[in-house]
Scaffold this active site. Sequence first.
Site, PDB file in Angstrom:
ATOM      1  N   LYS A 119     -10.515  -0.628  10.894  1.00 27.67           N
ATOM      2  CA  LYS A 119     -10.462  -1.887   9.686  1.00 27.67           C
ATOM      3  C   LYS A 119     -10.887  -2.969  10.821  1.00 27.67           C
ATOM      4  O   LYS A 119     -11.319  -4.113  10.047  1.00 27.67           O
ATOM      5  CB  LYS A 119      -9.409  -2.064   9.032  1.00 27.67           C
ATOM      6  CG  LYS A 119      -9.014  -0.986   8.054  1.00 27.67           C
ATOM      7  CD  LYS A 119      -7.726  -1.449   7.124  1.00 27.67           C
ATOM      8  CE  LYS A 119      -7.398  -0.126   6.094  1.00 27.67           C
ATOM      9  NZ  LYS A 119      -8.097   0.546   5.373  1.00 27.67           N
TER      10      LYS A 119
ATOM     11  N   ASP B  63       3.239  -4.381   7.514  1.00 26.98           N
ATOM     12  CA  ASP B  63       1.917  -3.681   7.542  1.00 26.98           C
ATOM     13  C   ASP B  63       0.879  -4.743   7.499  1.00 26.98           C
ATOM     14  O   ASP B  63       0.335  -5.349   6.785  1.00 26.98           O
ATOM     15  CB  ASP B  63       1.816  -2.925   6.139  1.00 26.98           C
ATOM     16  CG  ASP B  63       0.432  -2.503   5.793  1.00 26.98           C
ATOM     17  OD1 ASP B  63      -0.457  -2.420   6.506  1.00 26.98           O
ATOM     18  OD2 ASP B  63       0.372  -1.617   4.828  1.00 26.98           O
TER      19      ASP B  63
ATOM     20  N   HIS C  79       0.718  -1.117  -0.048  1.00 28.16           N
ATOM     21  CA  HIS C  79      -0.352  -0.106   0.104  1.00 28.16           C
ATOM     22  C   HIS C  79       0.979   1.133  -0.049  1.00 28.16           C
ATOM     23  O   HIS C  79       2.065   1.268   0.555  1.00 28.16           O
ATOM     24  CB  HIS C  79      -0.879  -0.108   1.241  1.00 28.16           C
ATOM     25  CG  HIS C  79      -1.711   0.968   1.324  1.00 28.16           C
ATOM     26  ND1 HIS C  79      -1.579   2.119   1.751  1.00 28.16           N
ATOM     27  CD2 HIS C  79      -3.211   0.812   1.211  1.00 28.16           C
ATOM     28  CE1 HIS C  79      -2.737   3.008   1.809  1.00 28.16           C
ATOM     29  NE2 HIS C  79      -3.782   2.081   1.597  1.00 28.16           N
TER      30      HIS C  79
ATOM     31  N   CYS D 158      -4.925   2.659  -3.491  1.00 28.85           N
ATOM     32  CA  CYS D 158      -3.539   2.998  -2.999  1.00 28.85           C
ATOM     33  C   CYS D 158      -2.393   2.172  -3.116  1.00 28.85           C
ATOM     34  O   CYS D 158      -1.559   1.845  -2.504  1.00 28.85           O
ATOM     35  CB  CYS D 158      -3.366   3.258  -1.485  1.00 28.85           C
ATOM     36  SG  CYS D 158      -4.474   4.719  -1.125  1.00 28.85           S
TER      37      CYS D 158
ATOM     38  N   GLN E  11      -4.489  -4.953   6.937  1.00 29.27           N
ATOM     39  CA  GLN E  11      -5.370  -6.151   6.431  1.00 29.27           C
ATOM     40  C   GLN E  11      -5.415  -7.206   6.970  1.00 29.27           C
ATOM     41  O   GLN E  11      -5.904  -8.215   6.603  1.00 29.27           O
ATOM     42  CB  GLN E  11      -5.283  -6.074   4.742  1.00 29.27           C
ATOM     43  CG  GLN E  11      -5.665  -4.963   4.208  1.00 29.27           C
ATOM     44  CD  GLN E  11      -6.937  -4.282   3.995  1.00 29.27           C
ATOM     45  OE1 GLN E  11      -7.903  -5.006   4.478  1.00 29.27           O
ATOM     46  NE2 GLN E  11      -7.164  -3.008   3.869  1.00 29.27           N
TER      47      GLN E  11
HETATM   48  N1  PLP Z   1      -1.891  -0.652   4.495  1.00 24.35           N
HETATM   49  C1  PLP Z   1      -2.823  -1.429   3.999  1.00 24.35           C
HETATM   50  C2  PLP Z   1      -2.693  -2.697   3.577  1.00 24.35           C
HETATM   51  C3  PLP Z   1      -4.139  -0.895   3.732  1.00 24.35           C
HETATM   52  O1  PLP Z   1      -5.176  -1.280   3.315  1.00 24.35           O
HETATM   53  C4  PLP Z   1      -4.488   0.653   4.413  1.00 24.35           C
HETATM   54  C5  PLP Z   1      -5.719   1.251   4.211  1.00 24.35           C
HETATM   55  O2  PLP Z   1      -6.430   1.024   3.284  1.00 24.35           O
HETATM   56  C6  PLP Z   1      -3.387   1.064   4.876  1.00 24.35           C
HETATM   57  C7  PLP Z   1      -1.988   0.599   4.808  1.00 24.35           C
HETATM   58  C8  PLP Z   1      -3.451   2.605   5.523  1.00 24.35           C
HETATM   59  O3  PLP Z   1      -4.192   2.467   6.557  1.00 24.35           O
HETATM   60  P1  PLP Z   1      -4.678   3.860   7.433  1.00 24.35           P
HETATM   61  O4  PLP Z   1      -5.303   4.652   6.307  1.00 24.35           O
HETATM   62  O5  PLP Z   1      -5.800   3.473   8.337  1.00 24.35           O
HETATM   63  O6  PLP Z   1      -3.474   4.523   7.894  1.00 24.35           O
END
Ligand code: PLP
Length: 437
Positions: free
Chosen positions: A254, A225, A147, A393, A228
């Site tokens: 999430k 990360d 992401h 993203c 998910q």
């Molecule tokens: N990493 C992953 C895999 C995500 O799906 C997301 C959000 O969709 C993020 C990072 C970023 O999360 P946040 O916007 O809650 O900081």
Amino acid sequence: MSTFVSPDLLPALPADAPRTAGSAAAADAPGALVARAEFPLLAADPTLRYLDSAATAQKPRAVLDALADYYARENANPHRGAYRLSVAATEAYAAARARVARFLGVGDADTLLFVRGTTEAMNLVAGSWGRAHVGAGDEVVVTAMDHHAAFVTWQQLAIARGATFRICELTADGRIDLDHLAALVGPRTRVVAFPHVSNALGTVNPVREIAALVRERSAAIVVVDGAQGAPHLAVEFDRLAAAGVDFYACSGHKVGGPMGIGALVGRRALLEAMPPWQYGGDMISLVEDQRTTWNVLPHKFEAGTPNVADAVGLAAACDLLGALGLDRVLAHERALVGQAMARLAALDGVRVHGPSAERRSGVVSFSVEGVHPHDLATILDERGVCIRAGHHCAQPLMRRLGVSATARASFWVYSDPADVDALVDGVQAAQRLFDGG
Ligand code: PLP
């Protein structure tokens, strides 16, 4: 205040009961893992088909109650007051940390830092550890499925520090190519970052195997990360740490918690050695005219008034998911995603991206020939079906898939076979519309 989903709201059949694809099977399959009645937004509109849980999950009543309850009964600025209400707020915040730590499998709760979300967590690790340890000639490795929260953060750190930014490619079915990763990681590698689960493809990555691979070849930090991962899989951070993971980040919204809160878990030795990332109240020990010393963990990394209410709300969400059992959550999502994949792939002109259902969480990304994902999302929205369309993203991944955007449906505990029916019906309606039929 309600805390847990009552067991009689859960379906009678075990979530891992075998299911097959198709509407007939869907009609026989059990419904949601947690009843929609437990989610006020879904309960208010029985026609709404919410298939965007990977972007943010709907909030259980228990979380909304926990938030309201905190503000109604315990709200005060924690840590600083000698009066009872401030002590109550301090205790609620500490208890929330302990509850979230238990959910993530973290034995040492003070190594869990509350942050705004995964994005902030990545920036914290890169801004603190990265700035202190990555220099010219070093290498930073991410994957093509990261992401932007991780990809861009590490890319920019590499640029700022004069390091080489390397990208691990994916297999044809959307998994991290472990052979390529093994070839990329070496003595100059300082950071390896990858997602527990891809938000765009749903791929569940073998975290411990990857950490072991990195450990064998380098002294790099391993940053996962988990945005998910945490909503769908038991994280068990201490076990991941034993395999070589150094940091794990996730977002509260999430997992059914509030927006604006998340967690970063790290190894104590690393966190203690890292410089602060932000300065302000609470994170200091002694402020002299010309120097300042830092508070102990976790406060060193939590400058300013903390987000107590959202931490309490997140803890309620974690309690609920923990009581439900992540194995049941994943089995439920996989059953639905398997149905959705099979039925979508059976339609002419539909391409489903990513690995087979048993290698993913509750995400299905797909492209429909002749129908732009945004048009598809608009047509589905008219039918009460919420899906996401775009690059998710993950522009580097989209380029590798040869598309600028995909349509993405994602399932969670309240999803049921009627959601799959509504999705597939809507896709067929869009195809008819664009065929002029
Ligand atoms: N990493 C992953 C895999 C995500 O799906 C997301 C959000 O969709 C993020 C990072 C970023 O999360 P946040 O916007 O809650 O900081």
